[in-house]
Design an enzyme around this catalytic site. Structure first.
Site, PDB file in Angstrom:
ATOM      1  N   GLU A   1      13.878 -87.764  -1.798  1.00 19.58           N
ATOM      2  CA  GLU A   1      13.863 -87.252  -0.419  1.00 19.58           C
ATOM      3  C   GLU A   1      13.923 -85.729  -0.411  1.00 19.58           C
ATOM      4  OE1 GLU A   1      15.766 -89.523  -1.809  1.00 19.58           O
ATOM      5  OE2 GLU A   1      16.548 -90.994  -0.396  1.00 19.58           O
TER       6      GLU A   1
ATOM      7  N   GLU B   1      14.636 -86.520 -12.839  1.00 22.81           N
ATOM      8  CA  GLU B   1      15.922 -86.471 -13.551  1.00 22.81           C
ATOM      9  C   GLU B   1      15.910 -85.383 -14.630  1.00 22.81           C
ATOM     10  OE1 GLU B   1      16.810 -90.556 -14.633  1.00 22.81           O
ATOM     11  OE2 GLU B   1      17.342 -90.969 -12.539  1.00 22.81           O
TER      12      GLU B   1
ATOM     13  N   ASN C   1      11.966 -88.871  -7.397  1.00 25.38           N
ATOM     14  CA  ASN C   1      13.152 -88.320  -8.059  1.00 25.38           C
ATOM     15  C   ASN C   1      12.766 -87.769  -9.433  1.00 25.38           C
ATOM     16  OD1 ASN C   1      12.822 -91.085  -8.680  1.00 25.38           O
ATOM     17  ND2 ASN C   1      14.970 -91.379  -9.178  1.00 25.38           N
TER      18      ASN C   1
ATOM     19  N   CYS D   1      21.174 -85.962   0.542  1.00 25.93           N
ATOM     20  CA  CYS D   1      19.853 -85.960   1.189  1.00 25.93           C
ATOM     21  C   CYS D   1      19.983 -86.078   2.706  1.00 25.93           C
ATOM     22  CB  CYS D   1      18.987 -87.087   0.626  1.00 25.93           C
ATOM     23  SG  CYS D   1      18.439 -86.750  -1.065  1.00 25.93           S
TER      24      CYS D   1
ATOM     25  N   CYS E   1      16.740 -85.798  -5.967  1.00 20.36           N
ATOM     26  CA  CYS E   1      16.338 -87.047  -5.323  1.00 20.36           C
ATOM     27  C   CYS E   1      14.923 -86.930  -4.742  1.00 20.36           C
ATOM     28  CB  CYS E   1      17.278 -87.378  -4.172  1.00 20.36           C
ATOM     29  SG  CYS E   1      18.932 -87.870  -4.676  1.00 20.36           S
TER      30      CYS E   1
HETATM   31  N1  THU Z   1      18.083 -91.133  -5.968  1.00 19.16           N
HETATM   32  C1  THU Z   1      17.125 -90.712  -5.094  1.00 19.16           C
HETATM   33  O1  THU Z   1      16.048 -90.262  -5.495  1.00 19.16           O
HETATM   34  N2  THU Z   1      17.383 -90.797  -3.766  1.00 19.16           N
HETATM   35  C2  THU Z   1      18.550 -91.271  -3.238  1.00 19.16           C
HETATM   36  O2  THU Z   1      18.753 -91.153  -2.043  1.00 19.16           O
HETATM   37  C3  THU Z   1      19.519 -91.934  -4.117  1.00 19.16           C
HETATM   38  C4  THU Z   1      19.366 -91.653  -5.562  1.00 19.16           C
HETATM   39  C5  THU Z   1      17.804 -91.056  -7.410  1.00 19.16           C
HETATM   40  C6  THU Z   1      18.637 -90.050  -8.161  1.00 19.16           C
HETATM   41  C7  THU Z   1      18.582 -90.619  -9.554  1.00 19.16           C
HETATM   42  O3  THU Z   1      17.403 -90.154 -10.200  1.00 19.16           O
HETATM   43  C8  THU Z   1      18.449 -92.120  -9.359  1.00 19.16           C
HETATM   44  O4  THU Z   1      18.042 -92.299  -8.018  1.00 19.16           O
HETATM   45  C9  THU Z   1      19.750 -92.879  -9.597  1.00 19.16           C
HETATM   46  O5  THU Z   1      20.781 -92.331  -8.881  1.00 19.16           O
END
Ligand code: THU
Length: 135
Positions: A55, A44, A42, A93, A53
């Site tokens: 995925e 941000e 992920n 995702c 995300c």
């Molecule tokens: N996140 C993911 O990478 N995958 C998911 O399926 C759920 C959420 C990340 C997004 C964000 O950076 C952090 O988790 C908190 O939501």
């Protein structure tokens, strides 16, 4: 490739998560039908909504390299340290998976460790999903 190796690659990808805001680190490893793996973490953003995300990072890396046929994805997530709970993919995702994967065959593996994981089909994760077949 076995599930353990795919999870190991997701754990490795998680180390590269860029998460200054949530601190929640996610890693993914996407396996193509030809046996190649695309890792994702992920990423941000200070403006929050551009966050990607793990995925989707893996899917977009793969699709942008010409891949279209996928077999499975392993996902690991959690705060600092080793994952302590199963991290399920968010709805967005799951929808991206629906675009490129056969929901009856594509395997979604959520893991705490290489030996502790759950496996479901995309159809189980996204029942009655809307995909390319519906248009
Ligand atoms: N996140 C993911 O990478 N995958 C998911 O399926 C759920 C959420 C990340 C997004 C964000 O950076 C952090 O988790 C908190 O939501």
């Amino acid at each position: 490739m076995d599930n353990k190796e795919l999870i190991r690659q997701a754990l490795e990808a998680r180390e590269r998560a860029y998460v200054p805001y949530s601190k929640y680190k996610v890693g993914a490893a996407l396996l193509t039908k030809e046996g190649k793996v695309y890792q994702g973490c992920n990423i941000e953003n200070a403006a929050y909504t551009p966050t990607n995300c793990a995925e989707r990072t893996a899917f977009f890396k793969a699709v942008s390299e010409g891949e279209r046929a996928f077999e499975a994805i392993a996902i690991v997530g959690g705060y600092e340290g080793a994952p302590s709970d199963f991290a399920y993919p968010c709805g967005v995702c799951r929808q991206v998976m629906m675009e490129f994967c056969n929901p009856k065959k594509f395997r979604v593996i959520t893991a705490i460790s290489e030996d502790n994981y759950l496996e479901k089909t995309l159809e189980e994760m996204l029942p009655h999903g809307f995909g390319p077949e519906n248009l």
